[in-house]
Design an enzyme around this catalytic site. Structure first.
Site, mmCIF file in Angstrom:
data_model
loop_
_atom_site.group_PDB
_atom_site.id
_atom_site.type_symbol
_atom_site.label_atom_id
_atom_site.label_comp_id
_atom_site.label_asym_id
_atom_site.label_seq_id
_atom_site.Cartn_x
_atom_site.Cartn_y
_atom_site.Cartn_z
ATOM 1 N N SER A 142 28.859 30.308 36.698
ATOM 2 C CA SER A 142 30.071 29.921 36.739
ATOM 3 C C SER A 142 30.887 31.140 36.489
ATOM 4 O O SER A 142 30.204 32.127 35.465
ATOM 5 C CB SER A 142 30.770 29.333 35.569
ATOM 6 N N ASP A 258 39.928 36.851 35.259
ATOM 7 C CA ASP A 258 40.291 38.351 34.617
ATOM 8 C C ASP A 258 41.909 37.720 34.118
ATOM 9 O O ASP A 258 42.175 37.952 33.511
ATOM 10 C CB ASP A 258 40.176 39.004 35.350
ATOM 11 N N GLY A 293 42.937 36.678 52.470
ATOM 12 C CA GLY A 293 43.531 35.825 51.674
ATOM 13 C C GLY A 293 43.386 35.639 49.939
ATOM 14 O O GLY A 293 43.878 34.637 49.192
ATOM 15 N N ARG A 298 45.352 34.434 44.128
ATOM 16 C CA ARG A 298 45.288 35.200 43.037
ATOM 17 C C ARG A 298 47.121 34.609 42.627
ATOM 18 O O ARG A 298 47.503 34.429 41.206
ATOM 19 C CB ARG A 298 45.546 36.016 43.257
#
Ligand SMILES: *[C@@H]1O[C@H](CO)[C@@H](O)[C@H](O)[C@H]1NC(C)=O
Ligand SMILES: *[C@@H]1O[C@H](CO)[C@@H](O)[C@H](O)[C@H]1NC(C)=O
Length: 330
Positions: A142, A258, A293, A298
């Site tokens: 993960s 992030d 894409g 995001r």
């Protein structure tokens, strides 16, 4: 006839004068260049301490031996050459204290790899400098693994880095010193921005902006964790306090961990991150950001996280930290 001769000679004289003027011009340019050269020499000379009577003075050296270094937190996935290259490089940086390799592959690291890395750490670290090397083995794969809490950390500072980019020790040292001035903040090399989607009536719609809008506007509101310093406490917060819906989302979509970290830090501090100038070297080119894409996904993350947090925590800024030794003028 006489008149014509004098006309010709007058023209010739004029030509001569023009030639003389342009010759004088080129002399002036040469003089100017010479002055520039002298000026440069003077500036260079001024950097040696004896110039301007600096013989008895010197700048204090940055403390390289302080026990307070940073922990390199590196995420890797089946790219052993890149991992070896990165670790070998960073172990030569003076204030590196500890290395944690986030390992999420089904098989544990091979003996050969462990041996190679241990050797690299030992040979680069030098005699009186010990660097810890740890593999943080995860059962499941993960992206949240990269921000798992580190038990008994040796430092307060985390330098989070991807295995496919390398920064010079000088850049890393610089960013670390910026972080030491603002330890609650994220400090790093890769800025991103959230933009407001004006085409929507609803005011709470955002668009994820890559390097292009950051470059164009000089504004950013996130520092990507693929190359950034942050406080160890944010690993604990990410692991224990991040809303489970966001953890699930990151795991399922294999993206945006992030951005989630940027949200977490911004929500905790109410302040923007700091962009530090640094030289980047990409050593791999298979990152997800190069796939198509990516930007739409995001954008979806940003909007999803805003609704989970109940607000937009990111704060835009235009501050950029640069090393003053690299700039000539104020
Ligand atoms: C902005 O919002 C509109 C309306 O919801 C949407 O169709 C469009 O894709 C959004 N723009 C971007 C760049 O996401
Ligand atoms: C955001 O900050 C508020 C106020 O400090 C805090 O109560 C909340 O738990 C934080 N949210 C997250 C998801 O960390």
């Amino acid at each position: 006839m006489v008149a014509r001769t004098s006309l010709i000679s007058r023209r010739t004289a004029q030509k001569f004068r023009q030639a003389a003027i342009s010759a004088a011009g080129s002399v002036k340019i040469k003089l100017l260049l010479f002055c520039c050269f002298l000026f440069t020499l003077t500036l260079l000379a001024s950097r040696t301490p004896s110039f301007l009577g600096w013989g008895q003075q010197s700048v204090p050296l940055l403390d390289r031996t302080s026990s307070k270094g940073y922990t390199l937190l590196i995420n890797t996935w089946k790219r052993y050459d890149l991992l070896k290259q990165s670790i070998s490089h960073y172990t030569s940086c003076p204030r590196l204290d500890s290395i944690h390799i986030v390992w999420s592959e089904p098989d544990p690291p091979s003996d050969a790899l462990v041996k190679y890395l241990n050797q690299a750490v030992k040979s680069n670290a030098g005699n009186n400098h010990y660097i810890e090397l740890a593999f943080d083995i995860n059962k499941e794969d993960s992206l949240n693994n990269r921000f798992k809490e580190i038990k008994n950390p040796r430092t307060d500072a985390v330098f989070s880095i991807d295995d496919d980019i390398i920064f010079s020790c000088k850049s890393v040292e610089f960013a670390f010193s910026v972080w030491q001035s603002a330890p609650d903040t994220m400090v790093g090399f890769v800025p991103r921005i959230h933009l407001i989607n004006r085409s929507k009536e609803n005011e709470n719609s955002y668009i994820y902006g890559g390097w292009w809008p950051v470059w164009w506007t000089g504004t950013y509101s996130m520092i990507l964790s693929k190359a950034s310093f942050f406080h160890m406490k944010y690993l604990r917060l990410y692991t224990n306090e991040m809303p489970t819906s966001i953890m699930e989302y990151v795991k399922r979509n294999r993206n945006c961990e992030d951005i989630a970290m940027s949200f977490l830090v911004a929500n905790a501090t109410g302040a923007p991150p700091i962009w530090a100038k640094g030289k980047i070297y990409e050593i791999g080119s298979t990152g997800i950001s190069s796939l198509g894409g990516h930007s739409d996904k995001r954008t979806e993350c940003v909007n999803r996280f805003v609704s989970e947090f109940g607000k937009m925590p990111l704060v835009p800024t235009t501050v950029k930290a640069v090393d003053s030794r690299g700039t000539w003028f104020w």
